[in-house]
Design an enzyme around this catalytic site. Structure first.
Site, mmCIF file in Angstrom:
data_model
loop_
_atom_site.group_PDB
_atom_site.id
_atom_site.type_symbol
_atom_site.label_atom_id
_atom_site.label_comp_id
_atom_site.label_asym_id
_atom_site.label_seq_id
_atom_site.Cartn_x
_atom_site.Cartn_y
_atom_site.Cartn_z
ATOM 1 N N ASP A 120 0.822 -1.220 0.000
ATOM 2 C CA ASP A 120 0.000 0.000 0.000
ATOM 3 C C ASP A 120 0.853 1.266 0.000
ATOM 4 O OD1 ASP A 120 -2.395 -1.637 0.328
ATOM 5 O OD2 ASP A 120 -1.758 -1.863 2.406
ATOM 6 N N HIS A 145 -3.851 -1.858 -6.846
ATOM 7 C CA HIS A 145 -3.086 -0.717 -7.327
ATOM 8 C C HIS A 145 -4.040 0.348 -7.861
ATOM 9 C CE1 HIS A 145 0.716 -3.412 -7.895
ATOM 10 N NE2 HIS A 145 0.346 -3.260 -6.646
#
Length: 432
Positions: free
Chosen positions: A14, A42
């Site tokens: 992340d 993503h």
């Protein structure tokens, strides 16, 4: 000049990899996923439009870029079809831009059932998987019973192999986990329905990448998750099931390891983690809540709230070692705007009182670890969307410089917002 550039996370995932891969693929001919599966998330924001990709490489939005899913990726046909449809509904010709390795292991319904049954059985000791069947699919690969994309070329043999492996897994589900068996015919029918689509995109990825190297084409390798979740080098057992470090590029794509030219580590300006596992700098106070809210720290794949804390340079130095990083891209610097002070973890205090500057190797050794902080002045000015280093507050520049000093790695790119335009490229990896 670097032709083969790797982009990977240096923390627990992340970090903001998707945006950076998309930005740098402006010069790339190929973008390659080499590990993980649809447990990745993503997020790209282009001209205000948000796109979340889980399995397909982030280069898919570029019309002159070929996206490749390498053999190190475990591939869910259902997840791929769903993602392809979402993109095709927006006018993106995915089938013209996407290629697959025939050696990709398949994730099928019984892998998902096993994943969730195991997490339920662990109770309070659950690892916190995404429940998407990633781990069980990798288990089948290592046990040499897994089905692969290439098996779909011979449908009759595929059906026989599927029957055998499902008998094995259904026995576990019913007799050990007391869960329902997965229906063989449904799995077979669902897979056969998309088999021709999958096989039509198959290429020899290793050969393609070697030819690209000989031509001098630019290739971007897109990592998923983060270094500290690596199956071998992460905070085991609270890790993912693949090699998230730079070593996974060679094994997960077929590129010779000597041909990696530059490794870009994506580094969030603070730390986050999803799921269980060690997190020495985790904050449970209002600052932790501030970081979560300002950073919108909710998983793109699971929607789970991420745990938040100060940047841990001890853990990041481990990532530097494991990946032989060439440079950093610092992301989400703007999230720290408005804090009176910012902290960097520079060492750990162990339960026996020792101060160490390396991460523990054994899982039990993380217990009782206390972070030792260096405190720096914060800044009140906004860094959001700043596109030139000279526009950053001095306190923010000092923070950046200190990270470079503590890690020994230059920050080559600074991200100050989610859009690809909100970025400072101080040194382009393809020119390094």
């Amino acid at each position: 000049m670097g032709n083969n550039v790797v982009v990977l996370g240096t923390q627990w995932g992340d970090e903001g990899k998707g945006k950076i891969v998309d930005l740098l693929t402006e010069r790339a001919k190929y973008v390659v996923r080499y590990q993980g599966g649809h447990n990745a998330g993503h997020t790209l924001v282009i001209n205000g439009e948000k796109t979340v990709l889980h399995l397909i490489p982030s280069g898919i939005l570029r019309e002159n870029v070929t996206s490749i899913i390498g053999n190190g990726v475990v591939l869910s046909p259902a997840a791929l079809m769903k993602e392809m449809k979402e993109l095709e509904d927006r006018g993106i010709p995915v089938r013209e831009r996407l290629l697959l390795s025939e050696a990709c292991p398949l994730i099928l319904d019984y892998h998902v059932a096993l994943d969730n049954a195991r997490e339920k059985a662990r109770g309070a000791k659950a690892i916190g998987t995404t429940g998407r069947g990633i781990g069980p699919a990798y288990e089948d690969k290592v046990a040499r019973r897994g089905l692969r994309v290439g098996d779909l070329f011979d449908k009759e043999t595929f059906a026989e192999k599927l029957k055998e492996v499902m008998e094995y897994h259904n026995f576990q589900l019913v007799n050990y986990y007391k869960a329902e068996a997965v229906d063989y015919q449904k799995v077979l029918d669902d897979t056969m329905a998309v088999a021709d689509i999958l096989t039509s995109m198959v290429v020899d990825v290793s050969d393609l990448l070697d030819q690209a190297r000989q031509r001098g084409d630019f290739v971007m390798f897109e990592g998923a998750q983060g270094t500290l979740l690596d199956i071998d080098h992460g905070t085991y057992p609270y890790v993912t099931s693949s090699n998230t470090t730079a070593g996974g590029v060679a094994t997960g794509s077929g590129l010779g390891p000597r041909y990696v030219d530059y490794v870009l580590g994506i580094l969030k300006a603070y730390s986050t983690r999803v799921g269980a596992g060690p997190f020495p700098t985790e904050l449970f106070d209002e600052t932790g809540e501030f970081l979560c809210k300002q950073g919108n720290e909710y998983g793109a794949t699971t929607g789970r709230r991420r745990r938040t804390g100060w940047l841990d340079t001890v853990a990041v130095r481990r990532a530097v070692q494991l990946n032989s990083l060439s440079g950093f891209c610092l992301t989400k610097l703007d999230v720290l705007d408005g804090l009176k002070e910012v902290k960097l973890c520079v060492a750990y205090r162990m339960p026996d009182g020792r101060e160490v500057t390396t991460t523990p190797l054994a899982a039990d050794d993380w217990k009782g670890v206390e972070p030792i902080y260096e405190t720096m002045p914060g800044w009140s000015e906004s860094t959001f969307g700043v596109k030139d280093r000279s526009g950053l507050p001095q306190a923010a520049l000092n923070y950046i410089k200190r990270i470079e000093e503590l890690t020994g790695v230059p920050i080559d790119i600074i991200s100050t917002g989610p859009d690809r335009t909100e970025t400072m490229i101080l040194r382009d990896p393809f020119d390094a």
